[in-house]
Design an enzyme around this catalytic site. Sequence first.
Site, mmCIF file in Angstrom:
data_model
loop_
_atom_site.group_PDB
_atom_site.id
_atom_site.type_symbol
_atom_site.label_atom_id
_atom_site.label_comp_id
_atom_site.label_asym_id
_atom_site.label_seq_id
_atom_site.Cartn_x
_atom_site.Cartn_y
_atom_site.Cartn_z
ATOM 1 N N CYS B 30 0.828 -1.207 0.000
ATOM 2 C CA CYS B 30 0.000 0.000 0.000
ATOM 3 C C CYS B 30 0.866 1.264 0.000
ATOM 4 O O CYS B 30 1.670 1.472 0.905
ATOM 5 C CB CYS B 30 -0.942 -0.082 1.206
ATOM 6 S SG CYS B 30 -1.330 1.445 2.022
ATOM 7 N N CYS B 33 0.471 3.765 2.890
ATOM 8 C CA CYS B 33 1.055 3.212 4.136
ATOM 9 C C CYS B 33 2.532 3.585 4.231
ATOM 10 O O CYS B 33 3.046 3.842 5.324
ATOM 11 C CB CYS B 33 0.932 1.690 4.161
ATOM 12 S SG CYS B 33 -0.751 1.107 4.202
#
Lengths: 316, 105
Positions: B30, B33
């Site tokens: 991600c 993230c």
Amino acid sequence: MAVSSQVLSYYSFEQVDITRFRIRPEINRQKVEAEFSRAVYPYITWTDGTELYAGDYAVLIIRSDNPKLCRSGLKVTIGAGLLGAEFEKALSGKKVGDSFSVLWKGETVFVTVESVKNRHKPELSDDMIAALNIPDVKTVAAYQTHLEKKELDEFFFEHSRDAVGYVLKQVQANSSILVTEADWNQTVEWSVNRLAALAAMDGMELRTMTPEDFRGRIPVKSYDELVVLMQREAWESVRMSLLGEYLAKQNGDTINADGYETFLTEAAAPWGRTAEEYRKAYPEAYYLQNEYCDYFRRAVTAYVRKNYFKEEKNEH
Amino acid sequence: MSIKFAEASTFDNLVREDDFVIVDFFSTSCGPCKILSTFLEDLEAELPFLSIVKVNTMEAPELAERFEIHAVPTLFFYQGGELKERHLGVLDEDELRERIERYLY
């Protein structure tokens, strides 16, 4: 004999002139400096000290007539700005055992410095850079070049959308591409099925979604509008994938679905789903079609990247 | 305390180890993230006493299920072992500092 979708004549992206899009590159030096700083983080050490300087942290005891403000063992870094400027200013230069009064949260509190940790941040060295394990980057100078290139790539990514879009349009407009109705329909079906599966993961039924349901998710107000949008996008996708397939063949590159399983796992993870669940939303043939699209887009982007920046001093 | 990685068996102890704890549910694939991770590492370099617990939702799916984490990054803020706030998406450094100020001081 069945007709298949194909590129009948190809107009190379290298024929598209992007002069009007060219700009002078700008590197965000602040971001480069921040990355330099981050490379030192693992080597920062904290030792017991006696006096507080900027960047150090202190363990404090706070006493007050207001019990809500009384603390013991409260840790604070000088310069982090979390306790307020006046408090931090009062702390600076204090020694272990020092006590003082200061205004905090609108009330006067009595503070004692219980202990101090001094921060030691070494200078960035070649050894630290080598430890980052970036291929071909072993020295501070090489790291600087690496970061500047990364910044330049990001700058290009942020600014080049119009140029890349223009080249893609020119290639499509000047090439002759035959798309069969069956291939177009199949892509529309894949796209709609994917969205239906994603909606289901969100607990919704795509066909009955209201304008409110669509808001912030897909820029349409109804299922019918969505299908029209998907038809338009599918038309572009089929054409682009055919161009990608044609170019890959011309370049002797092989595009396959080797990365499909990994893709499923990674795409499903942020939704808290398994690869198996995501497979229904994204069949292998759809994945392969998108791989061809990506191949073509990457080739066009590389061409634009190569010619995008003005480098000569007299180039305006 | 710095940054620690939690598994299902260690999570409950880790969020009680300090009065204020930030939990970051993330996955390695991600992009946002990674941005959040950078912010947390910046804070950790400045505030080494800050307790940050990271949960890789791909390696600890039972925690993701237990806390109904449907998307990452998701941040939890614990105070005194009690979950005070959950936030879906990236918080920038100023927003994280605001939470630290609110819960730690």
